[in-house]
Write a protein that holds these residues in place. Structure first.
Motif, PDB file in Angstrom:
ATOM      1  N   UNK A  97       0.830  -1.207   0.000  1.00 20.20           N
ATOM      2  CA  UNK A  97       0.000   0.000   0.000  1.00 20.20           C
ATOM      3  C   UNK A  97       0.870   1.265   0.000  1.00 20.20           C
ATOM      4  N   UNK A  98       0.587   2.164  -0.936  1.00 20.09           N
ATOM      5  CA  UNK A  98       1.277   3.456  -0.991  1.00 20.09           C
ATOM      6  C   UNK A  98       0.250   4.565  -1.203  1.00 20.09           C
ATOM      7  N   UNK A  99       0.561   5.745  -0.656  1.00 19.14           N
ATOM      8  CA  UNK A  99      -0.316   6.899  -0.826  1.00 19.14           C
ATOM      9  C   UNK A  99       0.537   8.149  -0.933  1.00 19.14           C
ATOM     10  N   UNK A 100       0.352   8.889  -2.034  1.00 16.42           N
ATOM     11  CA  UNK A 100       1.041  10.158  -2.206  1.00 16.42           C
ATOM     12  C   UNK A 100       0.019  11.258  -2.413  1.00 16.42           C
ATOM     13  N   UNK A 101       0.378  12.445  -1.961  1.00 12.49           N
ATOM     14  CA  UNK A 101      -0.451  13.633  -2.146  1.00 12.49           C
ATOM     15  C   UNK A 101       0.351  14.672  -2.919  1.00 12.49           C
ATOM     16  N   UNK A 102      -0.350  15.439  -3.758  1.00 10.00           N
ATOM     17  CA  UNK A 102       0.312  16.496  -4.505  1.00 10.00           C
ATOM     18  C   UNK A 102       1.082  15.965  -5.699  1.00 10.00           C
ATOM     19  N   UNK A 103       1.733  16.885  -6.408  1.00  2.22           N
ATOM     20  CA  UNK A 103       2.491  16.526  -7.602  1.00  2.22           C
ATOM     21  C   UNK A 103       3.812  17.295  -7.652  1.00  2.22           C
ATOM     22  N   UNK A 104       4.757  16.743  -8.411  1.00  2.00           N
ATOM     23  CA  UNK A 104       6.036  17.423  -8.618  1.00  2.00           C
ATOM     24  C   UNK A 104       6.768  17.722  -7.326  1.00  2.00           C
ATOM     25  N   UNK A 105       7.206  18.978  -7.181  1.00  3.00           N
ATOM     26  CA  UNK A 105       7.959  19.376  -5.992  1.00  3.00           C
ATOM     27  C   UNK A 105       7.106  19.338  -4.736  1.00  3.00           C
ATOM     28  N   UNK A 150       4.906  17.000  -4.048  1.00  3.94           N
ATOM     29  CA  UNK A 150       4.449  15.643  -3.766  1.00  3.94           C
ATOM     30  C   UNK A 150       4.963  15.170  -2.411  1.00  3.94           C
ATOM     31  N   UNK A 151       4.049  14.598  -1.639  1.00  2.00           N
ATOM     32  CA  UNK A 151       4.376  14.070  -0.314  1.00  2.00           C
ATOM     33  C   UNK A 151       3.964  12.609  -0.259  1.00  2.00           C
ATOM     34  N   UNK A 152       4.859  11.768   0.206  1.00  2.00           N
ATOM     35  CA  UNK A 152       4.554  10.344   0.364  1.00  2.00           C
ATOM     36  C   UNK A 152       4.090  10.077   1.790  1.00  2.00           C
ATOM     37  N   UNK A 153       2.804   9.720   1.945  1.00  2.00           N
ATOM     38  CA  UNK A 153       2.256   9.446   3.276  1.00  2.00           C
ATOM     39  C   UNK A 153       2.444   7.983   3.672  1.00  2.00           C
ATOM     40  N   UNK A 154       2.350   7.080   2.687  1.00  2.00           N
ATOM     41  CA  UNK A 154       2.573   5.655   2.917  1.00  2.00           C
ATOM     42  C   UNK A 154       3.440   5.107   1.795  1.00  2.00           C
ATOM     43  N   UNK A 155       4.341   4.192   2.143  1.00  2.00           N
ATOM     44  CA  UNK A 155       5.285   3.680   1.155  1.00  2.00           C
ATOM     45  C   UNK A 155       5.445   2.166   1.302  1.00  2.00           C
ATOM     46  N   UNK A 156       4.753   1.423   0.438  1.00  2.00           N
ATOM     47  CA  UNK A 156       4.898  -0.033   0.348  1.00  2.00           C
ATOM     48  C   UNK A 156       4.619  -0.724   1.689  1.00  2.00           C
ATOM     49  N   UNK A 157       3.434  -0.478   2.225  1.00  2.00           N
ATOM     50  CA  UNK A 157       3.026  -1.063   3.508  1.00  2.00           C
ATOM     51  C   UNK A 157       2.265  -2.370   3.258  1.00  2.00           C
ATOM     52  N   UNK A 158       2.710  -3.440   3.906  1.00  2.00           N
ATOM     53  CA  UNK A 158       2.046  -4.746   3.791  1.00  2.00           C
ATOM     54  C   UNK A 158       1.945  -5.391   5.176  1.00  2.00           C
ATOM     55  N   UNK A 159       0.771  -5.930   5.480  1.00  2.00           N
ATOM     56  CA  UNK A 159       0.581  -6.713   6.708  1.00  2.00           C
ATOM     57  C   UNK A 159      -0.791  -7.378   6.642  1.00  2.00           C
ATOM     58  N   UNK A 160      -1.046  -8.305   7.540  1.00  2.00           N
ATOM     59  CA  UNK A 160      -2.362  -8.928   7.634  1.00  2.00           C
ATOM     60  C   UNK A 160      -2.794  -8.963   9.095  1.00  2.00           C
TER      61      UNK A 160
END
Length: 226
Positions: free
Chosen positions: A9-17, A19-29
């Motif tokens: 799971x990944x989530x980014x907001x905004x674009x270009x300069x 852009x903010x990454x809120x979640x980066x490759x999150x996996x779990x069960x």
């Protein structure tokens, strides 16, 4: 038995300069009936994760499966029904409807579906949450702790697959905070309710079965504690 699975799971907001990454490759069960605490500093991505798990926000990439269902394969109308029936959401500031009384707020998800209220379930929750005698009270006639009890009742009313709580004690004093945690733990034990709680309070996190720590949008620790 697995009830929830998160894949890359990944989530980014905004674009270009911007852009903010809120979640980066999150996996779990998560297994059915688990009580999981998600902790992390402000801005770590934990609330973003909770909102995606509840279908309130969409991921940029990755998948979420609840009871085997691909959550984001659904359209917006299907997602709205999913949120009412499969997810119980509890927020820090209660989010009660001010013109509705205790009973009406608790049964709102059922009534919005045009379904009949299970009176036995309602009465049981009112007793468990110590709200007997306050059924006709409006939110402004209740204390903060009582309002959060109503919020918990609303979240549990539909017997959802999972209850997601975002800092549920953040607006309460220490006495009311512990009472709310005890009620959440009771729902976990009594109903086998799967519970995921976002908290910055270590004393609350240590009462869970498992702690997932989020830092900079990634899982830093995933530890079963009991």
């Amino acid at each position: 038995m697995e009830i929830l699975r998160v894949e890359h799971l990944s989530k980014t907001y905004g674009k270009g300069e911007n852009q903010v990454s809120a979640l980066n490759d999150v996996s779990f069960s998560v297994e059915k009936g688990e009580f999981v605490a998600i902790i992390g500093p402000s801005g770590s991505g934990k609330s973003t994760l909770l909102h995606i798990l509840g279908g309130v926000d969409r991921p940029t990439s990755g998948k979420v499966f609840l009871e085997g269902q691909d959550v984001f394969a659904q359209n917006e109308d299907q997602l709205a029904i999913f949120r009412r029936r499969q997810v119980g959401l509890i927020y820090q500031f209660y989010n009660l409807i001010p013109v509705l009384n205790v009973t009406e707020n608790m049964t709102l998800p059922v009534l919005m579906d045009g379904r009949k209220v299970n009176q036995e379930r309602l009465n049981e929750l009112i007793e468990t949450l110590n709200l007997r005698g306050r059924e006709k009270h409006l939110p402004n006639q209740l204390s903060g702790g009582q309002q959060q009890r109503v919020s918990i009742g609303r979240a549990l009313m539909n017997s959802p697959a999972v209850v997601l709580a975002d800092e549920p004690t953040g607006n309460l004093d220490s006495k009311n905070s512990q009472e709310i945690v005890e009620l959440l733990k009771l729902s976990n034990r009594q109903y086998g309710q799967t519970l995921i709680v976002i908290t910055h309070d270590e004393s609350i996190a240590l009462q869970a079965n498992r702690i997932i720590a989020i830092e900079d949008g990634r899982i830093a620790k995933d530890e079963v504690i009991r």
